[in-house]
Design an enzyme around this catalytic site. Structure first.
Site, PDB file in Angstrom:
ATOM      1  N   HIS A 200       0.772  -1.139  -0.046  1.00  0.00           N
ATOM      2  CA  HIS A 200       0.096  -0.116   0.077  1.00  0.00           C
ATOM      3  C   HIS A 200       0.775   1.344   0.049  1.00  0.00           C
ATOM      4  O   HIS A 200       0.479   2.240  -0.501  1.00  0.00           O
ATOM      5  CB  HIS A 200      -0.981   0.065   1.042  1.00  0.00           C
ATOM      6  CG  HIS A 200      -2.091  -0.809   0.846  1.00  0.00           C
ATOM      7  ND1 HIS A 200      -2.406  -2.390   1.475  1.00  0.00           N
ATOM      8  CD2 HIS A 200      -3.310  -0.873   0.035  1.00  0.00           C
ATOM      9  CE1 HIS A 200      -3.414  -2.749   0.987  1.00  0.00           C
ATOM     10  NE2 HIS A 200      -3.882  -1.954   0.018  1.00  0.00           N
ATOM     11  N   GLU A 442     -10.344 -11.602  -4.610  1.00  0.00           N
ATOM     12  CA  GLU A 442      -8.946 -11.425  -4.373  1.00  0.00           C
ATOM     13  C   GLU A 442      -8.670 -12.692  -3.565  1.00  0.00           C
ATOM     14  O   GLU A 442      -7.378 -12.626  -3.072  1.00  0.00           O
ATOM     15  CB  GLU A 442      -8.689 -10.245  -3.729  1.00  0.00           C
ATOM     16  CG  GLU A 442      -9.525  -9.572  -2.610  1.00  0.00           C
ATOM     17  CD  GLU A 442      -9.411  -8.282  -2.075  1.00  0.00           C
ATOM     18  OE1 GLU A 442      -8.389  -7.764  -2.547  1.00  0.00           O
ATOM     19  OE2 GLU A 442     -10.126  -7.454  -1.349  1.00  0.00           O
ATOM     20  N   ASP A 466      -3.943  -8.972  -3.960  1.00  0.00           N
ATOM     21  CA  ASP A 466      -4.171  -9.967  -3.101  1.00  0.00           C
ATOM     22  C   ASP A 466      -4.177 -11.196  -3.574  1.00  0.00           C
ATOM     23  O   ASP A 466      -3.813 -12.256  -3.176  1.00  0.00           O
ATOM     24  CB  ASP A 466      -5.323  -9.530  -2.162  1.00  0.00           C
ATOM     25  CG  ASP A 466      -5.067  -8.539  -1.039  1.00  0.00           C
ATOM     26  OD1 ASP A 466      -3.825  -8.719  -0.405  1.00  0.00           O
ATOM     27  OD2 ASP A 466      -5.812  -7.478  -0.776  1.00  0.00           O
ATOM     28  N   CYS A 513      -9.319  -4.203 -10.342  1.00  0.00           N
ATOM     29  CA  CYS A 513      -8.905  -3.181  -9.874  1.00  0.00           C
ATOM     30  C   CYS A 513      -7.396  -2.957  -9.039  1.00  0.00           C
ATOM     31  O   CYS A 513      -6.955  -2.150  -8.391  1.00  0.00           O
ATOM     32  CB  CYS A 513      -9.739  -2.540  -8.875  1.00  0.00           C
ATOM     33  SG  CYS A 513     -10.145  -3.581  -7.549  1.00  0.00           S
TER      34      CYS A 513
HETATM   35  C1  PEP Z   1      -5.912  -5.606  -4.572  1.00  0.00           C
HETATM   36  O1  PEP Z   1      -5.944  -6.504  -3.441  1.00  0.00           O
HETATM   37  O2  PEP Z   1      -5.813  -5.742  -5.726  1.00  0.00           O
HETATM   38  C2  PEP Z   1      -6.679  -4.559  -4.310  1.00  0.00           C
HETATM   39  C3  PEP Z   1      -7.201  -3.426  -5.343  1.00  0.00           C
HETATM   40  O3  PEP Z   1      -7.019  -4.162  -2.899  1.00  0.00           O
HETATM   41  P1  PEP Z   1      -5.827  -3.620  -2.158  1.00  0.00           P
HETATM   42  O4  PEP Z   1      -4.633  -3.359  -2.865  1.00  0.00           O
HETATM   43  O5  PEP Z   1      -6.208  -2.135  -1.427  1.00  0.00           O
HETATM   44  O6  PEP Z   1      -5.703  -4.508  -1.070  1.00  0.00           O
HETATM   45 MG    MG Z   2      -7.065  -6.222  -1.872  1.00  0.00          MG
END
Ligand code: PEP
Ligand code: MG
Length: 596
Positions: A200, A442, A466, A513
Site C-alpha cells: 500500500h 481477491e 491480493d 482494480c
Molecule cells: C487488490 O488486492 O488488488 C486491491 C485492489 O486491494 P488492495 O490493494 O487495497 O488490497
Molecule cells: Mg486487496
C-alpha cells in the site's frame, strides 16, 4: 558515461513502484531498527518525547495484553502467564524513571534513551550467575524492541515535520499511513530498503504522483541527510552523487515524458476502444476526497475503486457518519456523470488506524482484515454503510465488499446493509433505496465459488494484488520474495479466466482494480481474457487508454488463448509485452535513460 569510480557516482537498484524522476538533497528518515536513531531535542521538545514514550508504553502494554489473551484462549492461562514478566518490565518505575531522566538531562529522543537504559539493565542481568535473572534479560530485550518499534511507528511524523526544504526521503521502511501524510511540496520522491510493488506504500506513492523506488536492500546504510541523489521511479534506480552527464540524460527523459503527456492529453475525452471496436470501461482508483479532480482530468470514466480506509487513518478518532457522508458525496459528485464504487473498509494487513487497537498477529494479511473485521466491529461498519447510502442520493454509487472468502460473509454484509436501509427509511433520512452491490475477487476460495457469488451480486472486481499473494503464497510486502510475485503465473491466468467466465455466464460485468490493471505489460492479456473494466491510479490512466486504442481485440484474444495453454509465466509475460510494444512502442520506450 563518465567513470563512476572517478566521479563518485553510485547506483543502487531496487523495484520501481512510482513513475517519475527527481533530483535533490536526501533526508534520511530512519535506518534499520538495529541502529536506533539518536537525535538532539530542544528544551521545548523534551516534553513531546516524554509524551511519545508514555504513549508507546501504553500501546505496548495493550499489545502484550492482547497477545496474552489470545494465547490464554488457545493454550490456557498457564502458558499465557509467561507474558506477566513482560508486563512487569513495562511497569518497572525504576527503569521508566531513568529513561525519562535521560531524555530530560541528555536532551535526546525517547527511542535512543529507552534503548540505552534498557540495554544497560539487560546486560547487567545477563551477566548474573542465576538462570532466572538471566531469563529476565531476554524479557527486557523483547519488551524493549516492542516499545522502540511503537516509538518509531509514531515517530515518523515527528521526523517529517523537520524538513526545511524539498528533499528526497530515504528510509529503511515507510508505512502506508506515513506515506499518505507526505507533503508533495516537501517530498520530491522516496526510496526504501524494504517493500514491494503492490504494497500500500507503493500504491499511495503512485496516487500522490511521487517518484518512488522500494526494496533497495541496505540503501539507508549508504545515504546520509544532505547527500545529493536521483530517484528514478521508471527504472528502479537510486543514484548517489549523480554526474552532470547523468543529470543531463535524466533531463532529456523528463522532457520526453512531458511531450508524451501532452500527446496523451488529446485522448482524454475519447473512449477506451480497441482498433477493432471492442469497448472497455476505464476508471480510476482513488484514496481520498482530494483525488476527486483527477478523475475527469485523467480521462477516467468514474471510480472503480475508492479505498475508504485513508479516511480512517492518521487521526485520533473514527470519522463520524456525517464526515464520511460528506467525503463520499464529494467523490460521487467528482465522478459524475459516471459511477463511484465505494469499497467498504479494508483495514488490517498493513493498514491500521492509529486510534484502533492494533492487534499483534503473526499473519496480519491472513487475519483480522477487511470484511472480517467489519462484520465484528459492526458499529463502524454500519456508520460507513449509512454514510454511503446517504451519499447515494447525490451520485451513482455502488458498494463493493473486500476480501470475500465465502457466501456467508456476503450474506451477513448484505443483511446489515438491508438493516441500515430500513433504519434510514424509518428515520426519514434521504438515502438511495437501491444500490448495486459487488465484491472483490481477491481470495482463491472466491474464484472457486465464483458461480455462486455471481448469482448474488451485480459485479466483480478482481483485486490482483491480493489474489496473487494468496494464490502464490507470496507476501506482497516482502522484497525477498518479490521475484516470486508473478502476475502472469499460469495459475493466475486460469483464475482470471474462471472469474470472467463465471461472471459472464450470470450476466454481470467483471473488472480488475489491482495494480495489474495499470501495468502496460499485461494489459493486452487482461483484454484478451475478457475483462470489461480496468481501474487504475489516475496517473497511469492516459497511458492505458493510449495502449488500448492501439490494440486489436482479436490479437489480445489469441494471446490469452496461448497464455491459458502455457506453463511458463515468463513466456506469457514476454508475449503480452511484445504485443503491447508492437502496438504502441512510444509508450514503452520513453522510460529508458539515454533513449531518443
Ligand atoms: C487488490 O488486492 O488488488 C486491491 C485492489 O486491494 P488492495 O490493494 O487495497 O488490497
Ligand atoms: Mg486487496
Amino acid at each position: 558515461m563518465p567513470d563512476p569510480t572517478r566521479t563518485g557516482e553510485k547506483v543502487f537498484r531496487g523495484i520501481a513502484v512510482s513513475a517519475g524522476v527527481c533530483h535533490g538533497k536526501v533526508f534520511l528518515l530512519g535506518r534499520l531498527a538495529s541502529s536506533i536513531p539518536e537525535y538532539e531535542v530542544s528544551d521545548g521538545g523534551v516534553q513531546d518525547q516524554v509524551a511519545r514514550l508514555e504513549r508507546a508504553l501504553v500501546d505496548t502494554r495493550m499489545q502484550i495484553a492482547e497477545v496474552q489473551r489470545s494465547v490464554s484462549e488457545a493454550m490456557g492461562a498457564e502458558d499465557a502467564s509467561i507474558f506477566d514478566a513482560h508486563l512487569l518490565v513495562l511497569e518497572d518505575q525504576t527503569l521508566i524513571n531513568e529513561v525519562v531522566r535521560a531524555i530530560q538531562q541528555k536532551h535526546i529522543n525517547s527511542e535512543a534513551a529507552f534503548h540505552q537504559i534498557s540495554e544497560r539493565y539487560a546486560t547487567a542481568l545477563g551477566a548474573v550467575d542465576d538462570e532466572y535473572l538471566r531469563e529476565r534479560a531476554a524479557d527486557i530485550r523483547d519488551v524493549s524492541s516492542r516499545v522502540i518499534h511503537n516509538l518509531q511507528g509514531n515517530g515518523d511524523l515527528l521526523h517529517l515535520n523537520r524538513f526545511k526544504e524539498p528533499c528526497i526521503l530515504i528510509s529503511h521502511e515507510l508505512s502506508p499511513c506515513t506515506t499518505a501524510q507526505l507533503d508533495k511540496k516537501m517530498v520530491l520522491g522516496f526510496a526504501t530498503d524494504t517493500g514491494a510493488r503492490t504494497s500500500h506504500t507503493a500504491i499511495i506513492a503512485r496516487s500522490l504522483h511521487i517518484p518512488a523506488v522500494v526494496g533497495v536492500k541496505d540503501l539507508s546504510q549508504h545515504l546520509e541527510t544532505g547527500h545529493h541523489a536521483v530517484v528514478d521511479g521508471y527504472n528502479g534506480l537510486v543514484i548517489l552523487n549523480p554526474t552532470d552527464q547523468t543529470l543531463f540524460e535524466y533531463g532529456q527523459l523528463v522532457r520526453r515524458h512531458a511531450s508524451l503527456d501532452v500527446e496523451l492529453q488529446d485522448l482524454r475525452d475519447k473512449p477506451a476502444v480497441t482498433l477493432d471496436g471492442a469497448r472497455l470501461v476505464l476508471s480510476a482508483n482513488i484514496d481520498q476526497l482530494e483525488d476527486g479532480p483527477s478523475i475527469s482530468a485523467c480521462g477516467a470514466e468514474g471510480v472503480g475503486l475508492y479505498r475508504t480506509e485513508y479516511l480512517f487513518i492518521n487521526r485520533d478518532t473514527l470519522p463520524t457518519e456525517e464526515e464520511q457522508y460528506l467525503a463520499y458525496r464529494g467523490v460521487a459528485e467528482a465522478a459524475q456523470p459516471h459511477s463511484l464504487i465505494v469499497r467498504t473498509l479494508d483495514i488490517g494487513g498493513d493498514k491500521f488506524p492509529s486510534h484502533f487497537q492494533n492487534p499483534t498477529e503473526s499473519n496480519p494479511f491472513l487475519g483480522w482484515r477487511a470484511i472480517r473485521l467489519c462484520l465484528q466491529e459492526q458499529g463502524m461498519f454500519r456508520s460507513q454503510l449509512r454514510a454511503i447510502l446517504r451519499a447515494g442520493v447525490v451520485g451513482n454509487i455502488k458498494i463493493m465488499y473486500p476480501m470475500i472468502s465465502c457466501l456467508a460473509e456476503l450474506e451477513q454484509a448484505n443483511a446489515i446493509l438491508a438493516e441500515c436501509q430500513a433504519e434510514l427509511r424509518s428515520q426519514g433520512v434521504p438515502h438511495a433505496a437501491c444500490v448495486e452491490v459487488g465484491i472483490m475477487i481477491e481470495i482463491p476460495s472466491a474464484v472457486a465459488i465464483a458461480e455462486s457469488l455471481a448469482r448474488r451480486v451485480k459485479f466483480f472486481s478482481i483485486g490482483t494484488n491480493d489474489l496473487i499473494q494468496y494464490t502464490l503464497a507470496v507476501d506482497r510486502l516482502n522484497e525477498r520474495v518479490a521475484h516470486l510475485y508473478q502476475a502472469t503465473h499460469p495459475a493466475l491466468m486460469q483464475f482470471i479466466h474462471q472469474t470472467v467466465q463465471a461472471a459472464h455466464r450470470h450476466g454481470i460485468w467483471v473488472g480488475v482494480c489491482g495494480e495489474m490493471a495499470g501495468d502496460l505489460d499485461v494489459i493486452p492479456l487482461l483484454l484478451g481474457l475478457g475483462v470489461d473494466e480496468l481501474s487504475a491510479t489516475p496517473s497511469v490512466v492516459p497511458e492505458i487508454k493510449g495502449l488500448i486504442r492501439r490494440l486489436k481485440m482479436e490479437e489480445a484474444k489469441a494471446l490469452a488463448a496461448c497464455a491459458l495453454e502455457s506453463e511458463s509465466d515468463t513466456a506469457i509475460l514476454s508475449r503480452s509485452r511484445e504485443l503491447g510494444r508492437r502496438a504502441a512502442p512510444h509508450l514503452f520506450e520513453s522510460n529508458q535513460r539515454g533513449a531518443v
